[in-house]
Design a protein around this motif. Structure first.
Motif, mmCIF file in Angstrom:
data_model
loop_
_atom_site.group_PDB
_atom_site.id
_atom_site.type_symbol
_atom_site.label_atom_id
_atom_site.label_comp_id
_atom_site.label_asym_id
_atom_site.label_seq_id
_atom_site.Cartn_x
_atom_site.Cartn_y
_atom_site.Cartn_z
ATOM 1 N N ALA A 1 12.884 9.671 -3.466
ATOM 2 C CA ALA A 1 13.054 9.795 -4.923
ATOM 3 C C ALA A 1 12.739 11.237 -5.299
ATOM 4 N N PHE A 2 13.427 12.167 -4.619
ATOM 5 C CA PHE A 2 13.180 13.589 -4.790
ATOM 6 C C PHE A 2 14.112 14.226 -5.818
ATOM 7 N N GLY A 3 14.785 13.410 -6.639
ATOM 8 C CA GLY A 3 15.639 13.973 -7.677
ATOM 9 C C GLY A 3 16.666 14.926 -7.098
ATOM 10 N N PRO A 4 16.791 16.149 -7.641
ATOM 11 C CA PRO A 4 17.828 17.076 -7.195
ATOM 12 C C PRO A 4 17.630 17.594 -5.770
ATOM 13 N N TRP A 5 16.487 17.307 -5.159
ATOM 14 C CA TRP A 5 16.238 17.722 -3.776
ATOM 15 C C TRP A 5 16.527 16.596 -2.767
ATOM 16 N N SER A 6 16.924 15.437 -3.247
ATOM 17 C CA SER A 6 17.060 14.267 -2.373
ATOM 18 C C SER A 6 18.052 14.486 -1.240
ATOM 19 N N ALA A 7 19.201 15.077 -1.559
ATOM 20 C CA ALA A 7 20.236 15.267 -0.540
ATOM 21 C C ALA A 7 19.752 16.151 0.601
ATOM 22 N N ASP A 8 18.857 17.090 0.312
ATOM 23 C CA ASP A 8 18.345 17.991 1.341
ATOM 24 C C ASP A 8 17.633 17.227 2.448
ATOM 25 N N PHE A 9 16.960 16.160 2.090
ATOM 26 C CA PHE A 9 16.191 15.385 3.072
ATOM 27 C C PHE A 9 17.050 14.360 3.805
ATOM 28 N N LEU A 10 18.191 14.026 3.237
ATOM 29 C CA LEU A 10 19.042 13.007 3.849
ATOM 30 C C LEU A 10 20.077 13.591 4.799
ATOM 31 N N LYS A 11 20.507 14.827 4.549
ATOM 32 C CA LYS A 11 21.547 15.421 5.387
ATOM 33 C C LYS A 11 21.153 15.491 6.858
ATOM 34 N N PRO A 12 19.909 15.896 7.213
ATOM 35 C CA PRO A 12 19.540 15.909 8.634
ATOM 36 C C PRO A 12 19.549 14.531 9.283
ATOM 37 N N LEU A 13 19.538 13.479 8.455
ATOM 38 C CA LEU A 13 19.586 12.115 8.968
ATOM 39 C C LEU A 13 21.017 11.599 9.077
ATOM 40 N N GLY A 14 21.996 12.463 8.826
ATOM 41 C CA GLY A 14 23.397 12.070 8.909
ATOM 42 C C GLY A 14 23.920 11.403 7.660
ATOM 43 N N LEU A 15 23.216 11.545 6.550
ATOM 44 C CA LEU A 15 23.634 10.952 5.273
ATOM 45 C C LEU A 15 24.025 12.079 4.322
ATOM 46 N N ASP A 16 25.316 12.215 4.100
ATOM 47 C CA ASP A 16 25.839 13.309 3.280
ATOM 48 C C ASP A 16 26.109 12.786 1.870
ATOM 49 N N LYS B 1 8.479 8.386 9.403
ATOM 50 C CA LYS B 1 7.416 9.387 9.390
ATOM 51 C C LYS B 1 7.837 10.558 8.518
ATOM 52 N N ALA B 2 6.954 10.943 7.593
ATOM 53 C CA ALA B 2 7.156 12.139 6.780
ATOM 54 C C ALA B 2 6.258 13.242 7.318
ATOM 55 N N ASP B 3 6.873 14.349 7.708
ATOM 56 C CA ASP B 3 6.105 15.511 8.142
ATOM 57 C C ASP B 3 5.846 16.400 6.936
ATOM 58 N N THR C 1 0.874 -1.171 0.000
ATOM 59 C CA THR C 1 0.000 0.000 0.000
ATOM 60 C C THR C 1 0.910 1.219 0.000
ATOM 61 N N VAL C 2 0.805 2.039 -1.039
ATOM 62 C CA VAL C 2 1.799 3.088 -1.278
ATOM 63 C C VAL C 2 1.132 4.460 -1.294
ATOM 64 N N THR C 3 1.760 5.406 -0.621
ATOM 65 C CA THR C 3 1.381 6.815 -0.705
ATOM 66 C C THR C 3 2.512 7.562 -1.398
ATOM 67 N N LEU C 4 2.166 8.314 -2.430
ATOM 68 C CA LEU C 4 3.134 9.097 -3.201
ATOM 69 C C LEU C 4 2.949 10.565 -2.834
ATOM 70 N N ILE C 5 3.986 11.174 -2.278
ATOM 71 C CA ILE C 5 3.903 12.566 -1.831
ATOM 72 C C ILE C 5 4.804 13.426 -2.700
ATOM 73 N N ASP C 6 4.235 14.476 -3.275
ATOM 74 C CA ASP C 6 4.983 15.377 -4.143
ATOM 75 C C ASP C 6 4.435 16.781 -3.946
ATOM 76 N N ARG C 7 5.318 17.759 -3.973
ATOM 77 C CA ARG C 7 4.838 19.135 -3.787
ATOM 78 C C ARG C 7 4.082 19.649 -5.003
ATOM 79 N N ARG C 8 4.299 19.031 -6.164
ATOM 80 C CA ARG C 8 3.597 19.405 -7.386
ATOM 81 C C ARG C 8 2.978 18.169 -8.013
ATOM 82 N N VAL D 1 6.978 18.378 1.703
ATOM 83 C CA VAL D 1 7.521 17.548 2.782
ATOM 84 C C VAL D 1 8.540 18.379 3.559
ATOM 85 N N ALA D 2 8.292 18.515 4.857
ATOM 86 C CA ALA D 2 9.193 19.321 5.695
ATOM 87 C C ALA D 2 10.378 18.517 6.197
ATOM 88 N N GLY D 3 10.190 17.220 6.378
ATOM 89 C CA GLY D 3 11.287 16.408 6.890
ATOM 90 C C GLY D 3 10.873 14.972 7.082
#
Length: 403
Positions: free
Chosen positions: A238-253, A222-224, A16-23, A211-213
């Motif tokens: 799978a945020f394309g060029p924005w992917s790194a932004d969501f991973l850095k706060p998780l300690g993944l550079d 959990k996606a806020d 069961t999949v939820t797809l979240i996209d700002r656009r 998606v805030a984080g």
């Protein structure tokens, strides 16, 4: 394309999949490409020939590559790694990895487009690589032999054969290479939207929200978002060029950078037509027939993802495109800009994040995300379920950059 493909592939396996996209799906990077489903895109941009071209590129006035010096100075690690991958010893394994993706591109898209009811958007007419110089025939033949060794069909064309294949193309090219195992679509966004609609019709949920984080929970992730929190056993970035932004706060550079590009649409004069996309090698542009006109795309701009637009490259190639084909007035008043997500080795990142159980990554498909979205989704879903993926996932492992 990659995000929707991952959602479809997981759904097919019972998730069961939820797809979240700002656009709306297909409205960002997947919107602005030449629409080519390319079997032949197996040579990364940073290949050994880059060293020969580098002096010309460093002048920063070339249509193929432009750069913002400040951006390069802020990202020396990525630039050095990107150039290091252009060593001859690094080429063969990367070609093999890209080949394992593009060999599945057209068969998977044909199946999915049929299921989504949009097969009419597919043109199985290949694409053309064109040369203006007198060395064109020799280069076309050499490339044809090289692709033949890699089981990719192509056909060299002389002036007369080019005119026979594309009679409305102006006779300024000495040679062409017809990539016959590839196809193209007449509106990439519509194809992504059709895949997303198929996902929704099969019970998938699409949420349009920022998606805030992302954070780990005892039971998963959990996606806020601005639409509220979403909890799931696994999460796929799978945020394309924005992917790194969501991973850095998780300690993944992640060493993710972008190759920006631009496009415009033009009408053709006097009912002229092209039957397939073309790449004018020496003038450094692509021209593709689309639903809303002829899409002119520019080369690579190395700049921050969100930096102000610079139309110098696309302005530079427009006169060359008009030499080749009778382009009339611009259809829209705006120039589209997008950012292709690129890792230093020009291979995507597909797999589970180290030290983060249940966090899966699928991004970095550089110029071929539209082509390789479905196979990327199938590889990721197979890894999640323990199946054998359609391609060896080892070259795409996140662990090559993340520990």
């Amino acid at each position: 394309m990659v995000g929707v493909s991952c959602a479809l592939a997981l759904q097919k396996r019972g998730f069961t999949v939820t797809l979240i996209d700002r656009r709306e799906p297909g409205s960002e990077t997947s919107y602005g490409n030449a629409g080519v489903i390319s079997r032949s895109s197996i040579v990364p941009l940073n290949n050994p020939s880059l060293w020969q071209s580098l002096p010309a590129y460093l002048r920063n006035d070339h249509a193929a590559i432009r750069y913002r010096l400040g951006h390069l100075l802020r990202n020396p690690g990525w630039i050095l790694r990107f150039l290091a991958e252009a060593r001859p010893s690094r080429l063969a394994p990367r070609i093999a990895a890209l080949d394992s993706l593009t060999s599945h591109a057209l068969p998977m898209h044909k199946q999915w487009m049929a299921e989504a009811g949009v097969s009419q958007r597919l043109r199985e007419t290949g694409w053309l690589k064109l040369w203006r110089s007198e060395a064109g025939p020799e280069k076309a033949k050499a490339e044809q032999l090289w692709f033949e060794d890699h089981s990719v069909r192509s056909e060299p064309l002389d002036r007369q054969a080019l005119s026979g294949l594309e009679p409305d193309l102006n006779p300024i090219f000495t040679a062409g290479l017809w990539h016959k195992d590839s196809a193209s679509v007449d509106w990439p966004q519509a194809v992504v939207a059709a895949y997303a609609a198929m996902f929704a019709a099969r019970g998938g949920r699409i949420v349009q929200a920022v998606v805030a984080g992302l954070s780990a929970t005892p039971s998963g992730w959990k996606a806020d978002t601005e639409a509220g929190p979403f909890n799931a056993a696994i999460a796929v970035i799978a945020f394309g060029p924005w992917s790194a932004d969501f991973l850095k706060p998780l300690g993944l550079d992640v060493p993710l950078n972008v190759e920006r590009g631009y496009h415009r649409h033009y009408r053709a004069e006097d009912g002229r037509k092209l039957g397939r996309p073309l790449h004018d090698v020496e003038a450094s542009y692509m021209l593709a027939p689309m639903e809303r006109g002829y899409r002119l795309t520019s080369g690579v701009e190395l700049a921050h993802r969100d930096a102000p637009s610079n139309h110098a490259q696309i302005d530079q190639v427009l006169p060359s495109a008009r030499e080749a084909f009778a382009l009339g007035e611009q259809v829209e008043t705006t120039t589209w800009r997008g950012a292709r997500p690129t890792l230093p080795d020009s291979l995507p990142m597909i797999g589970e994040a180290p030290r983060k159980p249940g966090l899966w990554l699928a991004f970095g498909n550089q110029h071929i995300g539209f082509s390789t979205g479905p196979v990327t989704g199938e590889i990721l879903a197979a890894l999640v379920t323990g199946e054998t993926p359609p391609a060896d996932p080892a070259p795409f492992s996140p662990r090559r950059y993340l520990k």
